[in-house]
Structures are given as C-alpha cells and as structure tokens.
Design a protein around this motif. Structure first.
Motif, PDB file in Angstrom:
ATOM      1  N   SER A 158      23.331  43.625  41.488  1.00 20.67           N
ATOM      2  CA  SER A 158      22.396  44.788  41.618  1.00 20.67           C
ATOM      3  C   SER A 158      20.888  44.163  41.349  1.00 20.67           C
ATOM      4  O   SER A 158      20.708  42.961  40.850  1.00 20.67           O
ATOM      5  N   ILE A 159      19.950  44.815  41.824  1.00 18.16           N
ATOM      6  CA  ILE A 159      18.522  44.502  41.661  1.00 18.16           C
ATOM      7  C   ILE A 159      18.246  44.228  40.081  1.00 18.16           C
ATOM      8  O   ILE A 159      17.486  43.391  39.840  1.00 18.16           O
ATOM      9  N   ILE A 191      17.767  29.908  43.110  1.00 25.96           N
ATOM     10  CA  ILE A 191      18.983  29.548  41.814  1.00 25.96           C
ATOM     11  C   ILE A 191      18.521  30.633  40.738  1.00 25.96           C
ATOM     12  O   ILE A 191      17.220  30.795  40.785  1.00 25.96           O
ATOM     13  N   MET A 192      19.569  31.379  39.957  1.00 27.58           N
ATOM     14  CA  MET A 192      19.084  31.923  39.002  1.00 27.58           C
ATOM     15  C   MET A 192      19.852  31.762  37.686  1.00 27.58           C
ATOM     16  O   MET A 192      21.100  31.339  38.001  1.00 27.58           O
ATOM     17  N   LEU A 210      16.511  41.433  35.380  1.00 23.64           N
ATOM     18  CA  LEU A 210      16.786  40.945  33.974  1.00 23.64           C
ATOM     19  C   LEU A 210      16.722  39.652  34.075  1.00 23.64           C
ATOM     20  O   LEU A 210      16.119  39.009  33.108  1.00 23.64           O
ATOM     21  N   LYS A 211      17.326  38.825  34.822  1.00 23.73           N
ATOM     22  CA  LYS A 211      17.390  37.249  34.517  1.00 23.73           C
ATOM     23  C   LYS A 211      16.137  36.789  35.077  1.00 23.73           C
ATOM     24  O   LYS A 211      15.497  35.773  34.252  1.00 23.73           O
ATOM     25  N   LEU A 212      15.158  37.478  35.842  1.00 18.43           N
ATOM     26  CA  LEU A 212      13.954  36.730  36.420  1.00 18.43           C
ATOM     27  C   LEU A 212      13.035  37.172  34.972  1.00 18.43           C
ATOM     28  O   LEU A 212      12.281  36.256  34.777  1.00 18.43           O
ATOM     29  N   LEU A 255      12.807  39.290  45.268  1.00 21.68           N
ATOM     30  CA  LEU A 255      14.238  39.989  45.332  1.00 21.68           C
ATOM     31  C   LEU A 255      14.129  40.911  46.346  1.00 21.68           C
ATOM     32  O   LEU A 255      15.630  41.219  46.506  1.00 21.68           O
ATOM     33  N   PHE A 256      13.317  41.189  47.098  1.00 19.46           N
ATOM     34  CA  PHE A 256      13.339  42.054  48.380  1.00 19.46           C
ATOM     35  C   PHE A 256      13.417  41.163  49.701  1.00 19.46           C
ATOM     36  O   PHE A 256      13.431  41.765  50.877  1.00 19.46           O
ATOM     37  N   LYS A 257      13.786  39.773  49.569  1.00 19.01           N
ATOM     38  CA  LYS A 257      13.651  38.885  50.621  1.00 19.01           C
ATOM     39  C   LYS A 257      15.016  37.966  50.738  1.00 19.01           C
ATOM     40  O   LYS A 257      15.182  37.181  51.324  1.00 19.01           O
TER      41      LYS A 257
END
Length: 204
Positions: free
Chosen positions: A28-29, A57-58, A34-36, A12-14
C-alpha cells in the motif's frame, strides 16, 4: 547513464510501470510512505537521463530480536539492515540497475556498521534468488506460507563487521539438508508405489 538519488515523496506516484511484474510484491501507499519517513537515506530511485524512474529500493534498519554471534558484544545484538522492496522497470532489466541500487544500499549499511543485511524472496522467484546470490546473499531460512501462494526464503548478506559469517551459522545448512531429505523421501515413495503397483498387477 543511470543515476541514483534519494527517494522523494512524489515518486510514490510514479511506480506503476515497475509494479506490473507478478513476482514483484505490491504494498500500500501507506507502507511505502512509512518506510520513506522512517529511513529516508536508505530509500533510493534510479533515474535515466530523460528523468524516467528505472528502479527503486526501500529498506531500513531492524532491531534484532535475539543475539547474533556469541552474545558478548553489544554491537552484535543491535540491529541489521533489511531490504523491504526492490523493483526494476522491465525495459531496464539486465542493465545493472538492480546491482547499482543494492550496492548503494550495502555501502550505506557498511557505514552504519551493521552486522548483516537480509531480505525475503519467493521460493519460486528463481531469477531473483540467482541475482541475490550473485551479490553474495545466501539462503538462511524457509518462511512457510509467507506469501499467500508461496513459501519464502530469508536471505542474508554478512557485512564487513561479520568477518566469520556468524549471521549465517545455524540454519543455512538446514535448508539444503531439508531439500536433500525431501528428495530422498520422494525417491523412496516412488519405489514403494512401484512395488505396490507390481504386487497388485501380479495378483490380478
């Protein structure tokens, strides 16, 4: 060679390099996290041999709010796949990374016996629309003012469960009809304005 792996939390930070495109939606993060956590197996990153992230992809599975199909088969009412976010690093576009991610997502939803996959895209993002159409997606409906500065399309891809393309029936033709009618209306208005202009000039 690009490889796919499951999306890890520290990924998430890349993502900054992939989110600079003005047509890429930035969330937003908290949204990504949440999806993760909801659907870890449906979120993947593409990684170059040097370890650089080249795309991600999410997505998830969404409960259908209404019957899909004839309403007699309970499986048709259950859920469908949804692509929440797709982004490719600008240096790795047109190299098949997006196709690799989308196809991986599709295969997983096929295994889950989902009925179809959908996604939302800006109307003005023609390159993305063409890309999705090459993968078999079709425009299903128009989402008025879905984005702050643009309308959106809902696009759908029938999966092997939907042999007859039932998920596309009903509204897909209405889109083309709407634009066709809009084009005819513009022609009529131009003609009327032309006639009005000529009448005013004749009077003067």
């Amino acid at each position: 060679m690009t490889a796919l792996r499951e999306f890890a939390f520290d990924d998430l930070f890349k993502l900054n390099r992939m989110l600079f495109d003005p047509l890429t939606e930035v969330y937003s993060i908290a949204f990504y996290a949440l999806k993760l956590f909801e659907f870890p197996m449906l979120n993947e990153v593409a990684v170059a041999p040097n370890g650089q992230l080249t795309g991600f992809i999410m997505g998830g599975r969404v409960r259908n709010k209404q019957w899909v199909g004839d309403g007699k088969d309970s499986e048709k009412m259950s859920s469908h796949g949804h692509v929440s976010a797709l982004a490719i690093d600008n240096d790795f576009r047109r190299l098949g990374v997006g196709t690799l991610l989308m196809e991986g997502f599709r295969v997983k939803l096929e295994v889950e016996r989902e009925w179809y996959i959908d996604l939302f895209v800006r109307c003005k993002n023609q390159s993305a629309i063409k890309f999705y159409e090459l993968l078999g997606y079709a425009k299903y409906s128009i989402l008025r003012r879905y984005y702050d500065d643009d309308d959106g399309y809902e696009m759908r891809l029938p999966l092997s469960q939907d042999v007859d393309g039932t998920c596309l029936k009903g509204r897909v033709n209405a889109i083309d009809g709407l634009y066709s009618a809009g084009g005819e209306l513009v022609k009529v208005l131009k003609m009327l304005f032309g006639m009005l202009r000529d009448a005013i000039l004749n009077v003067l």
